[in-house]
Design an enzyme around this catalytic site. Structure first.
Site, PDB file in Angstrom:
ATOM      1  CB  VAL A 150     -59.933   0.750  42.642  1.00 22.76           C
ATOM      2  CG1 VAL A 150     -59.008   1.837  43.178  1.00 22.76           C
ATOM      3  CG2 VAL A 150     -61.319   0.838  43.276  1.00 22.76           C
ATOM      4  CE  LYS A 151     -56.066   2.896  34.343  1.00 23.03           C
ATOM      5  NZ  LYS A 151     -56.061   3.946  33.309  1.00 23.03           N
ATOM      6  CG  LEU A 152     -54.953   0.750  43.319  1.00 27.06           C
ATOM      7  CD1 LEU A 152     -54.791  -0.594  44.017  1.00 27.06           C
ATOM      8  CD2 LEU A 152     -55.166   1.864  44.343  1.00 27.06           C
TER       9      LEU A 152
ATOM     10  CB  VAL B  87     -62.767   5.234  38.478  1.00 27.68           C
ATOM     11  CG1 VAL B  87     -63.112   4.299  39.591  1.00 27.68           C
ATOM     12  CG2 VAL B  87     -62.730   6.667  38.991  1.00 27.68           C
TER      13      VAL B  87
END
Ligand code: G3P
Length: 218
Positions: A82-84, A56
């Site tokens: 967690v997409k960064l 996400v």
């Protein structure tokens, strides 16, 4: 090779999951927009369907904004990743989240140097975008090959998610290179099944079976 579905469409995810082919899901703000649903609502639903990692992505620019979003996302389900974005702030957030045991996926990777930085920051995954490189007359698979060569040379644990996949041959090429994961839109997944000779063969076998049954009756 693991298959991830690159979509926020729950029905497509369910279909791939029922076939035992959905090892995880990746989303981004554009895919959430396409689904027409609230991000938290759709992501928590996906996390209940799929056991594997579900990426996400937020929209924060600064380290503080990214950390705030990431800590919130990670409360939604145990399989959240967690997409960064691949920026200095993203790398800083990646390091902090890795230290907290929160899984990360560094996205918008367009060079091997970016992938190496992400790996050094402890990223769980890196996502090179092959289709977008092909779109500008570069070879996306050369990037995948370079990243894998580096990761294998140093026994780096960060996994490579080949993203921005446009067709089945992207999946095949990624598999030939030994990429850990291919994340694909539902349409590409559907196309992977198709071969006209398979359809023709099934049709022929059916017709011949019917002929042999008819012959028995005579
Ligand atoms: O997960 C994001 C990535 O796969 C985007 O693909 O088709 O928008 O380049 P695309």
């Amino acid at each position: 090779m693991k298959f991830f579905m690159d979509t926020a469409e729950v029905e497509s995810i369910k279909k791939a999951n029922e076939l035992g082919m959905c090892d995880g899901v990746t989303t981004n703000p554009s895919l959430i927009m396409k689904s027409g649903r609230d991000q938290k609502q759709v992501i928590t639903e996906i996390c209940k369907i799929v056991r594997g990692p579900v990426s996400v992505e937020g929209i924060g620019d600064t380290y503080e904004e990214m950390m705030k979003e990431a800590l919130e996302f990670s409360k939604w389900a145990p399989n959240i990743v967690v997409k960064l974005p691949m920026t200095k702030e993203g790398i800083r957030a990646c390091k902090s989240l890795s230290e907290k045991g929160i899984k990360t996926n560094l996205t918008l990777i367009f060079s091997a140097s970016q992938a190496l930085l992400a790996a050094k920051a402890g990223a769980t995954y890196v996502s090179p975008f092959v289709g977008r490189l092909d779109d500008i007359s570069e070879d996306g698979m050369v990037l995948v090959s370079d990243i894998l060569q580096i990761f294998f040379a140093y026994d780096i644990k960060t996994e490579v998610i080949v993203a921005s996949i446009r067709h089945p041959m992207h999946v095949v090429e990624a598999a030939k290179l030994g990429a850990h994961i291919a994340t694909m839109p539902a349409e590409v997944f559907e196309k992977m099944f198709k071969h006209p000779l398979t359809d023709k063969g099934i049709q022929m076998f059916k017709e011949d079976y019917k002929k042999s049954q008819d012959a028995k009756k005579k």
